[in-house]
Write a protein that holds these residues in place. Structure first.
Motif, mmCIF file in Angstrom:
data_model
loop_
_atom_site.group_PDB
_atom_site.id
_atom_site.type_symbol
_atom_site.label_atom_id
_atom_site.label_comp_id
_atom_site.label_asym_id
_atom_site.label_seq_id
_atom_site.Cartn_x
_atom_site.Cartn_y
_atom_site.Cartn_z
ATOM 1 N N LEU A 228 -1.169 72.995 -10.358
ATOM 2 C CA LEU A 228 -1.696 74.354 -10.491
ATOM 3 C C LEU A 228 -3.223 74.372 -10.534
ATOM 4 O O LEU A 228 -3.861 75.263 -9.965
ATOM 5 N N VAL A 229 -3.800 73.395 -11.192
ATOM 6 C CA VAL A 229 -5.262 73.312 -11.248
ATOM 7 C C VAL A 229 -5.837 73.034 -9.868
ATOM 8 O O VAL A 229 -6.805 73.681 -9.435
ATOM 9 N N PHE A 230 -5.237 72.093 -9.133
ATOM 10 C CA PHE A 230 -5.729 71.751 -7.799
ATOM 11 C C PHE A 230 -5.547 72.913 -6.829
ATOM 12 O O PHE A 230 -6.386 73.148 -5.962
ATOM 13 N N LEU A 231 -4.439 73.647 -6.942
ATOM 14 C CA LEU A 231 -4.224 74.808 -6.081
ATOM 15 C C LEU A 231 -5.310 75.853 -6.312
ATOM 16 O O LEU A 231 -5.850 76.441 -5.352
ATOM 17 N N TRP A 232 -5.628 76.103 -7.553
ATOM 18 C CA TRP A 232 -6.651 77.096 -7.880
ATOM 19 C C TRP A 232 -8.015 76.680 -7.322
ATOM 20 O O TRP A 232 -8.731 77.494 -6.733
ATOM 21 N N VAL A 233 -8.391 75.406 -7.468
ATOM 22 C CA VAL A 233 -9.703 74.924 -7.017
ATOM 23 C C VAL A 233 -9.796 74.952 -5.502
ATOM 24 O O VAL A 233 -10.751 75.509 -4.915
ATOM 25 N N PHE A 234 -8.815 74.387 -4.806
ATOM 26 C CA PHE A 234 -8.920 74.266 -3.345
ATOM 27 C C PHE A 234 -8.691 75.597 -2.640
ATOM 28 O O PHE A 234 -9.154 75.789 -1.510
ATOM 29 N N GLN A 235 -7.977 76.521 -3.262
ATOM 30 C CA GLN A 235 -7.853 77.857 -2.671
ATOM 31 C C GLN A 235 -9.217 78.538 -2.610
ATOM 32 O O GLN A 235 -9.572 79.159 -1.599
ATOM 33 N N ARG A 236 -9.986 78.392 -3.653
ATOM 34 C CA ARG A 236 -11.317 79.001 -3.673
ATOM 35 C C ARG A 236 -12.293 78.272 -2.760
ATOM 36 O O ARG A 236 -13.165 78.900 -2.142
ATOM 37 N N ILE A 237 -12.151 76.954 -2.655
ATOM 38 C CA ILE A 237 -13.012 76.198 -1.727
ATOM 39 C C ILE A 237 -12.750 76.631 -0.291
ATOM 40 O O ILE A 237 -13.686 76.904 0.487
ATOM 41 N N GLN A 238 -11.482 76.721 0.098
ATOM 42 C CA GLN A 238 -11.152 77.102 1.471
ATOM 43 C C GLN A 238 -11.548 78.556 1.746
ATOM 44 O O GLN A 238 -12.024 78.879 2.847
ATOM 45 N N THR A 239 -11.340 79.432 0.768
ATOM 46 C CA THR A 239 -11.748 80.827 0.953
ATOM 47 C C THR A 239 -13.253 80.927 1.218
ATOM 48 O O THR A 239 -13.704 81.651 2.112
ATOM 49 N N PHE A 240 -14.023 80.180 0.447
ATOM 50 C CA PHE A 240 -15.471 80.192 0.626
ATOM 51 C C PHE A 240 -15.874 79.630 1.995
ATOM 52 O O PHE A 240 -16.708 80.221 2.708
ATOM 53 N N VAL A 241 -15.276 78.519 2.413
ATOM 54 C CA VAL A 241 -15.636 77.864 3.684
ATOM 55 C C VAL A 241 -15.332 78.774 4.869
ATOM 56 O O VAL A 241 -16.161 78.951 5.775
ATOM 57 N N PHE A 242 -14.146 79.357 4.904
ATOM 58 C CA PHE A 242 -13.751 80.155 6.067
ATOM 59 C C PHE A 242 -14.341 81.571 6.031
ATOM 60 O O PHE A 242 -14.630 82.158 7.080
ATOM 61 N N GLU A 243 -14.513 82.131 4.837
ATOM 62 C CA GLU A 243 -15.091 83.466 4.750
ATOM 63 C C GLU A 243 -16.556 83.461 5.157
ATOM 64 O O GLU A 243 -17.046 84.386 5.822
#
Length: 308
Positions: A275-290
């Protein structure tokens, strides 16, 4: 006029790219870094449940089998007695038959399982004899039912020695399970449901304490733990030696868990880290692609509508 938010819903934006691009490579790496490290972290912190515990009071029955050896001099002279005819025949003139004034098992809490054994015996001695040490083996039937079905024959060993001759020994302790390997979580475990002492043997070697204990210690056993001996000197010349024992049948708490219990424990460990890794990498990917740090083709926002 003030406005208040009355409803909200997310907008889904899909970012597309061809297979051989940096964006695709980044997405694959992010996916691997999201799901694999939690597995490694959980594995390093006791991922698999190897042993577990639960409480169960065993069903214990005294088998009314015993061997008693008592040292009566500093030179090693002894007297002995047992419930085995062959042993008594081998002892010969050293045989002393005690008077058993009490052999009783009690169920203190009235739950249908016996809680303790009360044993009291008087060992006759000659006027010139003094008792310096005593060894007593008692046999029990020991059973567990809640997880695996365990049935075995077991021992309790009472031992005490003193430089001062005694008149009475009182000992109180718990009959505890000692496991060489954790018990299985199910099935019938009766490999040791055989007599600990070979009472049919006419040979002295079958009744040697060191041989009995050595073989017994190679398996799952019971032992008399937290034993509290009280040795009283001052026996009158014509009085017998008094032995009183109180053995409690204690609750046991360990076994080897089964497959589904192991998986349930491992799944909890994995998901809690994931759950911690999902939360971190979801925000990383959102930032990169957005922010279009890697070139992709964003689609039109897709809104989630309530179905009627």
């Amino acid at each position: 006029m003030a406005f208040y938010e009355v409803y909200s819903h997310p907008a889904l934006i899909r970012y597309r790219s061809s297979v051989c691009t940096k964006a695709t490579l980044f997405a694959v790496v992010a996916l691997c870094l999201t799901y694999i490290p939690p597995l490694l972290v959980a594995y390093r912190s006791q991922f698999w449940l190897k042993t577990s515990t639960y409480e169960e009071q065993p069903v214990v029955r005294f088998q009314y089998e015993a061997i008693l050896i008592a040292t009566t001099s500093a030179q090693g002279e002894y007297v002995a007695w047992s419930t085995f005819p062959h042993f008594n025949h081998l002892v010969g003139a050293r045989l002393r038959i005690p008077a058993l004034s009490q052999v009783r098992e009690e169920d203190d809490n009235q739950d249908g399982k016996l809680d303790r054994l009360l044993l009291e015996m008087q060992l006759p001695l000659r006027v010139e004899e003094q008792l310096y040490s005593l060894q007593l083996l008692l046999t029990f039937s020991y059973q567990l039912f809640r997880m695996s079905t365990v049935a075995m024959q077991s021992l309790a060993c009472v031992h005490y020695s003193s430089a001062v001759p005694g008149a009475q020994l009182f000992i109180s302790g718990d009959l505890r399970l000692q496991q060489r390997a954790p018990l299985p979580h199910r099935g019938l475990y009766n490999i040791y449901n055989v007599s600990v002492i070979d009472s049919s043997s006419p040979f002295a070697s079958a009744y040697e304490f060191d041989d009995i204990i050595r073989k017994y210690q190679q398996r799952n056993t019971t032992l008399l733990s937290t034993a509290m001996p009280v040795w009283k000197p001052g026996r009158a010349p014509t009085a017998p030696f008094m032995l009183r024992a109180e053995i409690h049948y204690s609750t046991e708490t360990i076994y080897r868990p089964g497959f589904w219990e192991t998986i349930k424990f491992a799944w909890i460990q994995y998901v809690s880290v994931l759950l911690v890794f999902l939360w971190v990498f979801q925000r990383i990917q959102t930032f990169v692609f957005e922010k279009q740090l890697l070139t992709t083709v964003p689609g039109e926002p897709a809104h989630h509508h309530k179905l009627h």
